[in-house]
Enzyme design. Sequence first.
Site, short mmCIF file in Angstrom:
data_model
loop_
_atom_site.label_atom_id
_atom_site.label_comp_id
_atom_site.label_asym_id
_atom_site.label_seq_id
_atom_site.Cartn_x
_atom_site.Cartn_y
_atom_site.Cartn_z
N ILE A 8 1.08 -1.47 0.34
CA ILE A 8 -0.08 -0.09 -0.78
C ILE A 8 0.85 1.38 0.00
CG2 ILE A 8 -1.76 1.55 1.33
CD1 ILE A 8 -2.79 -1.76 2.13
N MET A 9 0.62 2.00 -1.15
CA MET A 9 1.58 3.08 -1.24
C MET A 9 0.64 4.36 -0.30
SD MET A 9 3.24 3.70 -4.83
CE MET A 9 4.01 5.06 -4.87
N ASP A 10 1.64 5.30 0.86
CA ASP A 10 0.72 5.44 2.11
C ASP A 10 1.77 6.40 2.43
OD1 ASP A 10 -1.31 6.73 3.20
OD2 ASP A 10 -0.34 5.50 5.41
N GLY A 11 1.52 7.64 2.92
CA GLY A 11 2.38 8.74 3.63
C GLY A 11 3.10 9.33 2.33
N ASN A 12 3.15 9.72 1.62
CA ASN A 12 4.13 10.03 0.56
C ASN A 12 3.87 11.92 1.07
OD1 ASN A 12 4.84 7.53 -0.74
ND2 ASN A 12 3.31 7.96 -1.76
#
Length: 109
Positions: A8-12
């Site tokens: 899960i791509m999260d927090g960029n």
Amino acid sequence: MPNHVAVIMDGNGRWARQRGLPTSLGHQQGVQSLREMVGLCCKWGIKVLTVFAFSQENWIRPKMEVDFLMSLLERVIKSELENFMRDGIRLSMIGDSSKAPQVSTETDG
């Protein structure tokens, strides 16, 4: 080694804000991390990489940020398409892609 990895791509954006950087730079850094992950999956023989990159809730972000993310997605796919094809990487979008940019999968070569 597993055959399938999901991330899960999260927090960029959060990563960028914590460093006093524009949110867009965080998203671009996320793309770089994804490139590295794709490379490692290829190197390690992981056959399937599922990337959860944009949820339905992300559409309520500010329009400028959503437009940037869609533009970034389109640019990355276009710039990496030849490499993906050469390396036997297949892209599949799952979920509701009706609002996502329509990227041609044809190349000039």
